[in-house]
Write a protein that holds these residues in place. Structure first.
Motif, PDB file in Angstrom:
ATOM      1  N   LEU A 187       0.683  -1.197  -0.359  1.00 41.05           N
ATOM      2  CA  LEU A 187      -0.240   0.099   0.021  1.00 41.05           C
ATOM      3  C   LEU A 187       0.845   1.260   0.279  1.00 41.05           C
ATOM      4  O   LEU A 187       2.065   1.152   0.562  1.00 41.05           O
ATOM      5  CB  LEU A 187      -1.051  -0.457   1.192  1.00 41.05           C
ATOM      6  N   ASP A 188       0.555   2.200  -0.813  1.00 40.60           N
ATOM      7  CA  ASP A 188       1.299   3.543  -0.425  1.00 40.60           C
ATOM      8  C   ASP A 188      -0.107   4.530  -0.598  1.00 40.60           C
ATOM      9  O   ASP A 188      -1.090   4.646  -0.996  1.00 40.60           O
ATOM     10  CB  ASP A 188       1.400   3.855  -2.320  1.00 40.60           C
ATOM     11  N   SER A 189       0.360   5.267   0.273  1.00 40.42           N
ATOM     12  CA  SER A 189      -0.414   6.610   1.204  1.00 40.42           C
ATOM     13  C   SER A 189      -0.152   7.677  -0.776  1.00 40.42           C
ATOM     14  O   SER A 189       0.240   7.487  -1.193  1.00 40.42           O
ATOM     15  CB  SER A 189      -0.094   7.237   1.725  1.00 40.42           C
ATOM     16  N   VAL A 190      -2.033   8.612  -1.076  1.00 38.50           N
ATOM     17  CA  VAL A 190      -1.762   9.411  -1.247  1.00 38.50           C
ATOM     18  C   VAL A 190      -2.689  10.703  -0.611  1.00 38.50           C
ATOM     19  O   VAL A 190      -3.366  10.310  -0.536  1.00 38.50           O
ATOM     20  CB  VAL A 190      -2.020   8.525  -3.308  1.00 38.50           C
ATOM     21  N   PRO A 191      -1.938  11.951  -1.333  1.00 40.51           N
ATOM     22  CA  PRO A 191      -2.552  13.121  -0.502  1.00 40.51           C
ATOM     23  C   PRO A 191      -3.820  13.745  -1.311  1.00 40.51           C
ATOM     24  O   PRO A 191      -2.927  14.582  -2.615  1.00 40.51           O
ATOM     25  CB  PRO A 191      -1.645  13.937  -0.446  1.00 40.51           C
ATOM     26  N   PRO A 192      -4.901  13.110  -2.097  1.00 35.01           N
ATOM     27  CA  PRO A 192      -6.206  14.549  -2.579  1.00 35.01           C
ATOM     28  C   PRO A 192      -5.727  15.519  -1.539  1.00 35.01           C
ATOM     29  O   PRO A 192      -5.739  16.217  -0.419  1.00 35.01           O
ATOM     30  CB  PRO A 192      -7.093  13.728  -2.198  1.00 35.01           C
ATOM     31  N   VAL A 193      -6.827  16.657  -2.528  1.00 33.42           N
ATOM     32  CA  VAL A 193      -6.623  17.557  -1.171  1.00 33.42           C
ATOM     33  C   VAL A 193      -7.947  17.505  -0.387  1.00 33.42           C
ATOM     34  O   VAL A 193      -8.916  16.910  -0.954  1.00 33.42           O
ATOM     35  CB  VAL A 193      -7.036  19.423  -3.183  1.00 33.42           C
ATOM     36  N   GLU A 194      -8.608  18.733   0.011  1.00 35.00           N
ATOM     37  CA  GLU A 194      -9.097  18.448   1.121  1.00 35.00           C
ATOM     38  C   GLU A 194     -10.360  18.423   0.726  1.00 35.00           C
ATOM     39  O   GLU A 194     -11.617  17.832   1.242  1.00 35.00           O
ATOM     40  CB  GLU A 194      -9.276  19.488   2.406  1.00 35.00           C
ATOM     41  N   ASP A 195     -11.422  19.008  -1.003  1.00 33.49           N
ATOM     42  CA  ASP A 195     -12.191  18.969  -1.370  1.00 33.49           C
ATOM     43  C   ASP A 195     -12.895  17.651  -2.056  1.00 33.49           C
ATOM     44  O   ASP A 195     -13.566  17.296  -2.093  1.00 33.49           O
ATOM     45  CB  ASP A 195     -12.661  20.670  -2.099  1.00 33.49           C
ATOM     46  N   GLU A 196     -11.197  17.098  -1.972  1.00 31.45           N
ATOM     47  CA  GLU A 196     -11.772  15.708  -3.182  1.00 31.45           C
ATOM     48  C   GLU A 196     -12.090  14.690  -1.645  1.00 31.45           C
ATOM     49  O   GLU A 196     -12.115  13.407  -2.023  1.00 31.45           O
ATOM     50  CB  GLU A 196      -9.911  15.280  -3.854  1.00 31.45           C
ATOM     51  N   ILE A 197     -12.441  15.290  -0.301  1.00 32.70           N
ATOM     52  CA  ILE A 197     -11.537  14.273   0.077  1.00 32.70           C
ATOM     53  C   ILE A 197     -13.171  13.891   1.557  1.00 32.70           C
ATOM     54  O   ILE A 197     -14.232  15.332   1.317  1.00 32.70           O
ATOM     55  CB  ILE A 197     -10.765  14.101   2.029  1.00 32.70           C
ATOM     56  N   VAL A 198     -14.142  13.075   1.281  1.00 28.08           N
ATOM     57  CA  VAL A 198     -15.363  13.189   1.958  1.00 28.08           C
ATOM     58  C   VAL A 198     -15.797  12.135   3.525  1.00 28.08           C
ATOM     59  O   VAL A 198     -15.026  11.617   4.097  1.00 28.08           O
ATOM     60  CB  VAL A 198     -15.800  12.247   1.024  1.00 28.08           C
ATOM     61  N   ALA A 199     -16.398  13.517   4.579  1.00 31.92           N
ATOM     62  CA  ALA A 199     -16.426  12.883   5.752  1.00 31.92           C
ATOM     63  C   ALA A 199     -17.106  11.828   6.334  1.00 31.92           C
ATOM     64  O   ALA A 199     -17.747  11.541   5.875  1.00 31.92           O
ATOM     65  CB  ALA A 199     -16.362  14.377   6.229  1.00 31.92           C
ATOM     66  N   GLY A 200     -16.925  11.070   7.089  1.00 34.08           N
ATOM     67  CA  GLY A 200     -17.295   9.460   7.608  1.00 34.08           C
ATOM     68  C   GLY A 200     -17.580   9.171   6.531  1.00 34.08           C
ATOM     69  O   GLY A 200     -18.112   7.650   6.476  1.00 34.08           O
ATOM     70  N   GLY A 201     -16.164   8.581   5.428  1.00 36.31           N
ATOM     71  CA  GLY A 201     -16.232   7.692   5.137  1.00 36.31           C
ATOM     72  C   GLY A 201     -15.862   6.333   5.336  1.00 36.31           C
ATOM     73  O   GLY A 201     -15.434   6.758   6.397  1.00 36.31           O
ATOM     74  N   ILE A 202     -15.457   5.469   4.727  1.00 35.58           N
ATOM     75  CA  ILE A 202     -15.033   3.809   4.775  1.00 35.58           C
ATOM     76  C   ILE A 202     -13.738   4.240   5.506  1.00 35.58           C
ATOM     77  O   ILE A 202     -13.040   4.736   4.514  1.00 35.58           O
ATOM     78  CB  ILE A 202     -15.328   3.286   4.030  1.00 35.58           C
ATOM     79  N   GLY A 203     -12.619   3.990   6.194  1.00 34.16           N
ATOM     80  CA  GLY A 203     -11.732   3.721   6.757  1.00 34.16           C
ATOM     81  C   GLY A 203     -10.456   2.827   5.639  1.00 34.16           C
ATOM     82  O   GLY A 203     -11.005   1.894   5.274  1.00 34.16           O
TER      83      GLY A 203
END
Length: 363
Positions: A187-203
């Motif tokens: 696995l590799d982390s990737v960094p979407p900008v904040e408006d691409e992130i949905v609060a409360g989604g699956i971890g």
């Protein structure tokens, strides 16, 4: 298989199961590694300085309630596994949840002084050619994780099993693992900008735990695609029986891009390469990507040499601190059907564990 030294600490493996339920599995893991989990919680500045203080503020409650509810409903058994891990280790459940959901919480912490140490970086170089089919992976993490990892071999009720390299107190595995179907991932982390992130989604920890029980490449793809992720991730999936490797990049709102690795070596750091998405420009990843592009990638030795490269003093591929450390290197050889764990700089080839990753029939 024994144990090995990682910066003076032994990388130990616990074989656990079959268990009567997921909670019991969690309790046994938590009990066995209670000292390590407690030590990680004490040393984790991200937990101490950001996650825990934020969790005690009124503005955190809607996010945490939604995050916990959605993941408990979708993955009740893995949720129970975490409940057991907390009970077995004696660490407060909230702390266990916060470290497992750190990537889904950090973007929503108010900016002043926050995100001082959110980076989790990894590097992968992959190839499927006529002469070799290899995935090589540097597991890079925050300094708090040095000496705070272990291996879990989980035996399922049907007799099949998985092996996951595990961060203390977290679900197996946010790093790499495989199962007795001959299927696995790094696995590799990737960094979407904040408006691409949905609060409360699956971890992401829950999705990778689910992947450890996938029965085929198609099943693994479906498990990834069916999850409404909060942040996103990059998965390097391999299957020994079909001698195939795929890189899968994901983002919120069920966005997925799949790239099949072929004879041209494919290097992946911590940035999206083929999923079109607005992402944070990470100088560390950009530098590693550029450096990898000029290094020789013709043999297994070349791959390990690349992952051990420290030519760029500011952004080396092999990391030795002060903040980020390469915890170990995993080498997956689909022709030999082995997964090897290498301690220290992989250029030295100091192998501590070798696992067979050939598919096995259910007893």
């Amino acid at each position: 298989m024994g144990s090995c030294s990682v910066d003076g600490e032994r990388l130990e493996m616990l074989e656990v199961g079959p268990c009567k339920d997921a909670y019991e599995m969690g309790v046994l893991i938590g009990r066995r590694f209670s000292q390590l989990i407690r030590s990680r919680v004490r040393r984790d500045l991200l937990l101490q300085n950001e996650l825990r203080p934020f969790s005690h503020t009124p503005q955190s409650q809607p996010l945490l309630q939604l995050l916990f509810y959605n993941n408990r409903i979708k993955f009740p058994t893995y949720w129970d596994e975490l409940l057991g891990t907390a009970a077995g280790s004696g660490v407060p459940l909230l702390d266990i949840l916060l470290i497992n959901f750190r990537k889904e919480i950090l973007p929503f912490i108010p900016k002043e002084g926050a995100k001082s140490a959110i980076a989790d970086d990894c590097s992968d170089v992959l190839v499927v050619g006529e002469s070799m089919a290899i995935a090589a992976h540097n597991e890079d993490a925050n300094v708090a994780l040095v000496g705070h990892t272990y291996l879990i071999k989980g035996i399922l009720p049907d007799g099949l099993f998985f092996v996951g390299y595990t961060y203390a107190g977290e679900l197996p595995s946010c790093a790499f693992g495989f199962n007795s179907h001959g299927l696995g991932f790094t696995l590799d982390s990737v960094p979407p900008v904040e408006d691409e992130i949905v609060a409360g989604g699956i971890g992401r920890n829950f999705i990778s735990r689910d992947l450890l029980e996938a029965t085929s490449m198609d099943d693994a793809m479906n498990r990834i695609k069916s999850s409404e992720v909060s942040v996103g991730h990059s998965y390097n999936l391999f299957e020994t029986s079909r001698r195939r490797i795929f890189n899968v990049e994901t983002a919120s709102r069920k966005r997925v891009s799949v790239y099949e690795v072929g004879k041209t070596p494919f290097f992946h750091a911590n940035m999206y390469l083929h999923l079109l998405i607005n992402q944070v420009q990470d100088e560390n990843s950009i530098s590693r990507q550029k450096r990898a592009s000029v290094l020789t990638k013709e043999s297994k030795g070349d791959f390990l040499s690349l992952l051990g490269d420290m030519d760029d003093k500011n952004h080396p591929i092999y990391m030795t601190g002060p903040l980020l450390h390469t915890l170990c290197t995993a080498l997956i050889d689909l022709d030999e059907q082995t997964l090897s764990i290498i301690k220290g700089n992989p250029q030295k080839g100091d192998v501590s564990h070798v696992f067979s990753i050939s598919p096995q029939k259910s007893p």
